[in-house]
Design a protein around this motif. Structure first.
Motif, short mmCIF file in Angstrom:
data_model
loop_
_atom_site.label_atom_id
_atom_site.label_comp_id
_atom_site.label_asym_id
_atom_site.label_seq_id
_atom_site.Cartn_x
_atom_site.Cartn_y
_atom_site.Cartn_z
N GLY A 198 -0.95 5.37 0.72
CA GLY A 198 -1.60 4.08 0.59
C GLY A 198 -3.02 4.17 0.05
N ALA A 199 -3.39 3.17 -0.73
CA ALA A 199 -4.77 3.01 -1.21
C ALA A 199 -5.01 1.51 -1.32
CB ALA A 199 -4.96 3.67 -2.57
N ILE A 200 -6.14 1.05 -0.82
CA ILE A 200 -6.44 -0.38 -0.83
C ILE A 200 -7.17 -0.72 -2.12
CG2 ILE A 200 -7.65 -2.25 0.35
CD1 ILE A 200 -7.24 -0.68 2.96
N LEU A 201 -6.63 -1.70 -2.86
CA LEU A 201 -7.21 -2.12 -4.13
C LEU A 201 -7.99 -3.42 -3.91
CD1 LEU A 201 -4.07 -1.58 -6.42
CD2 LEU A 201 -5.85 0.08 -5.83
N ALA A 202 -9.23 -3.44 -4.35
CA ALA A 202 -10.07 -4.62 -4.24
C ALA A 202 -10.14 -5.17 -2.82
CB ALA A 202 -9.58 -5.72 -5.20
N GLY A 203 -9.87 -4.35 -1.84
CA GLY A 203 -9.97 -4.75 -0.45
C GLY A 203 -8.82 -5.61 0.05
N ARG A 204 -7.86 -5.96 -0.85
CA ARG A 204 -6.89 -6.99 -0.48
C ARG A 204 -5.45 -6.65 -0.84
NH1 ARG A 204 -10.06 -11.98 -0.97
NH2 ARG A 204 -8.54 -13.04 -2.24
N VAL A 205 -5.25 -5.61 -1.59
CA VAL A 205 -3.89 -5.23 -2.00
C VAL A 205 -3.68 -3.77 -1.64
CG1 VAL A 205 -2.36 -4.85 -3.97
CG2 VAL A 205 -3.72 -6.94 -3.83
N CYS A 206 -2.53 -3.49 -1.04
CA CYS A 206 -2.19 -2.11 -0.70
C CYS A 206 -1.27 -1.56 -1.77
CB CYS A 206 -1.51 -2.06 0.66
SG CYS A 206 -1.06 -0.39 1.17
N LYS A 207 -1.63 -0.42 -2.30
CA LYS A 207 -0.75 0.31 -3.22
C LYS A 207 -0.24 1.54 -2.48
CE LYS A 207 -2.15 3.28 -6.38
NZ LYS A 207 -2.66 3.95 -7.60
N GLU A 208 1.08 1.63 -2.39
CA GLU A 208 1.67 2.81 -1.76
C GLU A 208 2.50 3.55 -2.80
OE1 GLU A 208 3.98 1.75 1.65
OE2 GLU A 208 2.46 0.36 2.42
N VAL A 209 2.30 4.83 -2.90
CA VAL A 209 3.09 5.66 -3.81
C VAL A 209 3.76 6.73 -2.97
CG1 VAL A 209 3.02 7.15 -5.85
CG2 VAL A 209 1.39 5.26 -5.63
N HIS A 210 5.09 6.70 -2.95
CA HIS A 210 5.75 7.62 -2.03
C HIS A 210 7.23 7.82 -2.33
CE1 HIS A 210 7.01 3.83 -0.37
NE2 HIS A 210 5.84 3.58 0.19
N ASP A 211 7.79 8.70 -1.55
CA ASP A 211 9.23 8.97 -1.57
C ASP A 211 9.98 7.68 -1.20
OD1 ASP A 211 11.35 11.47 -0.97
OD2 ASP A 211 11.72 9.67 0.23
N ARG A 212 11.15 7.47 -1.80
CA ARG A 212 11.94 6.29 -1.45
C ARG A 212 13.33 6.65 -0.95
NH1 ARG A 212 15.73 5.08 -5.34
NH2 ARG A 212 15.41 5.90 -7.45
N GLY A 213 13.53 7.90 -0.64
CA GLY A 213 14.85 8.30 -0.17
C GLY A 213 15.70 8.85 -1.31
N LEU A 214 16.97 8.94 -1.05
CA LEU A 214 17.85 9.57 -2.03
C LEU A 214 18.00 8.76 -3.30
CD1 LEU A 214 20.77 10.89 0.19
CD2 LEU A 214 19.13 12.28 -1.10
N MET A 215 17.87 9.42 -4.43
CA MET A 215 18.26 8.79 -5.69
C MET A 215 19.73 9.11 -5.96
SD MET A 215 16.81 9.31 -9.55
CE MET A 215 15.32 8.38 -9.38
N TRP A 216 20.09 10.36 -5.79
CA TRP A 216 21.50 10.73 -5.84
C TRP A 216 21.71 12.02 -5.07
CZ3 TRP A 216 22.78 15.40 -8.11
CH2 TRP A 216 21.87 15.95 -9.02
#
Lengths: 371, 206
Positions: A122-140
């Motif tokens: 997570g990283a907070i953008l402009a104090g009001r939006v959360c950006k999360e970059v992460h694993d999403r589980g199995l693709m295949w």
């Protein structure tokens, strides 16, 4: 009366922002610009370029989204813009009936690391939006081998008095987009135990490969009972209309561009698929259908449907907008909270969700991230 | 809250900010303060907006950003799609008649391009309307007694009231429900309704 405003704008408009003529260029400044390549840490295989804004009365809006399917491919526009157009909240007794976006002008809340921790990317953008970059589980997965997918998620919370609404947009490494609305916080003071619906209406200006030449088809599955065979068809939606979602037909809205094909020569499309637990029908006319396909008119921003489809315009090989609404059926439970004395109610309704998926079809030439 | 002073604004003679698109800003960046000010001035001076509102009591509730699509001059790759045109949408609420007026402004051309009368949609509340509602509520001695000691210390949240029943006192009126909060707890009774159309306070037990 429907406004035919685009022609007027076009007639007088010679002003084009000079840095923005090619798709995929940076159309907004930091922190409103998000560029995310996958796999995280590289080397990049796929990349999203996204612009966002938050506005009172609208929440978190995606103001453009482009996807690049390989390092050597051009960026392809997917969204001109996309946002929750309104949230309609009728209570079971018949009243009240709130329009939680259009009727109020609520703004988004500030966020803290407690809800957007670095531990989940997570990283907070402009104090009001959360950006999360992460694993999403199995693709295949195949016999113990496989690949785990990744995603970038943008979300913010609309401060709707006692309620908060989570507007969430997910952009996955495989080109999938997911939109969700979550309802949480405090039940309505005065009637905190009364059941109600939170109906989210999304307005999606899907502009595949640019805003000309798009068309929507209705993905339809049919079991040919009493026989054993089944068929899948995809009839064209030729004119503006509202459509009911039939779970037995696995209905999807399949949006094509007139010229876009993958490397195998197959037409590329994005399939819009609801993720829902039920279907609400209220007295309000726009709730009588689940999807609406309209021709783009910039002044049509709130869901005053069906007026936008009257009289119906052509929506084949043109610039179209998809409207979809999904419902959260909120039947209060003890977990929502309690009276702490005669006059005060305290407690938080845990997040309930509704949403959709937009899945590319024949965008890649073969399985992405394989082997 | 404001009224349009129509006689004082000569049509088309509006002084505009000199800087419309700050150096380095990009097409999809949020509206700048200068763009918001320009939008406000353009719509106030627009003859169609003035004709729809007339001399009625009104409030400018919201100015929001949108990106318009411009006419293509070249549809060949790689510039298949022209870039966005910065625009703003301004929305008025008109008390006398209970309707909205919406104007779209092409910021690059400094022009109002479309004006609509809005009757089928709710119109958002302006911050000054909410401030008025809170002030009216806290000035009501009966309500102050109901709220208990030091009502000024309560956090006040609000909801617009959309009345669909003709017997509802808020039918076709501009009403706000105020919610009072101490800590995380909400006061559940009474229900407090502020009618902004006639500036009255009403409490209801549910």
């Amino acid at each position: 009366m429907r406004t035919r405003a685009l022609a007027l704008l076009m007639a007088g408009s010679a002003i084009v922002c000079p840095s923005a003529t090619a798709t995929g260029q940076q159309l907004c400044s930091s922190p409103y610009f998000v560029e995310q390549s996958f796999p995280i840490g590289g080397p990049a295989q796929t990349t999203w370029r996204i612009c966002w804004q938050t506005q009172p009365g609208w929440g978190l809006m995606i103001t453009s989204a482009h996807f690049r399917k390989s390092p050597t491919s051009p960026f392809m526009r997917v969204f001109w813009d996309a946002y929750v157009s309104d949230i309609f909240v009728p209570y079971h007794p018949g009243s009240p009936r709130f329009y939680d976006l259009s009727g109020f002008g609520f703004d988004v809340t500030s966020l803290t690391a407690a809800v957007c921790p670095a531990g989940v990317g997570g990283a907070i953008l402009a104090g009001r939006v959360c950006k999360e970059v992460h694993d999403r589980g199995l693709m295949w997965e195949d016999d113990g081998g496989g690949h785990r997918g990744q995603e970038v998620v943008l979300w913010s919370a609309i401060d709707a008095a006692n309620y908060n609404y989570i507007v969430e947009w997910t952009f996955r490494d495989d080109g999938v987009i997911m939109g969700r609305l979550g309802a949480t916080a405090v039940n309505l003071p005065g009637i905190p135990t009364i059941a109600h619906m939170h109906n989210a209406v999304w307005r999606l200006d899907i502009d595949l490969n640019g805003f000309w030449g798009d068309a929507a088809h209705l993905g339809t599955h049919t079991e040919n009972l009493p026989g054993n065979s089944a068929t899948d068809t995809e009839p064209l939606i030729a004119t503006e209309t509202g459509l009911e979602w039939d779970d037995l037909a696995f209905n999807s809205l399949d949006v094509f561009d007139a010229t876009l094909k993958n490397g195998r020569g197959d037409p590329t499309s994005y399939h819009f698929m609801p993720i829902r637990s039920g279907t609400a029908r209220h007295a309000e006319p726009f709730t009588k259908k689940d999807f609406w396909v309209t021709r783009y008119h910039y002044s049509e921003r709130r869901p005053t449907l069906p007026s936008y489809v009257t009289p119906p315009e052509n929506v084949s090989n043109t610039d179209i907008v998809v409207w979809y609404w999904g419902s959260i059926h909120h039947v209060p439970r003890d977990e929502d909270g309690q009276y702490v004395n005669t006059y005060y109610w305290e407690g938080e309704a845990l997040v309930n969700w509704t949403g959709f998926m937009l899945k590319p079809n024949n965008l890649f030439d073969t399985t992405p991230f394989f082997p | 809250m404001c009224r349009l002073h129509l006689l004082s604004a000569a049509a088309g003679l509006v002084l505009l900010p000199a800087v419309l698109h700050p150096q380095g800003a990009r097409p999809l960046d949020p509206l700048t303060p200068a763009e918001i000010a320009m939008t406000r001035e353009l719509v106030r001076a627009d003859t169609q907006v003035r004709r729809l509102i007339g001399d009625r009591r009104n409030v400018l509730t919201q100015i929001s950003f949108l990106a318009l699509k411009s006419e293509a001059t070249d549809t060949t790759a790689p510039t298949r799609e022209p870039g966005p045109v910065r625009a703003a949408m301004a929305t008025y609420y008109v008390y006398d008649g209970d309707f909205g007026v919406r104007a779209f402004v092409n910021l690059a051309k400094r022009a109002v391009v479309v004006v609509q009368r809005v009757e089928e949609e709710p119109i958002p509340m302006a911050p000054e309307e909410i401030a008025t509602a809170k002030r009216l509520a806290l000035a009501d001695s009966g309500l102050r007694r109901r709220l208990g000691p030091r009502p000024e210390t309560l956090r006040v949240e609000w909801l617009g009231v959309t009345a669909v029943d003709t017997s509802d006192a808020c039918y076709h009126r501009r009403c706000v429900q105020l919610l009072f909060r101490r800590g995380r707890a909400f006061l559940s009774r009474p229900t407090v309704i502020i009618d902004l159309t006639n500036r009255t306070v009403r409490t209801e037990e549910r």
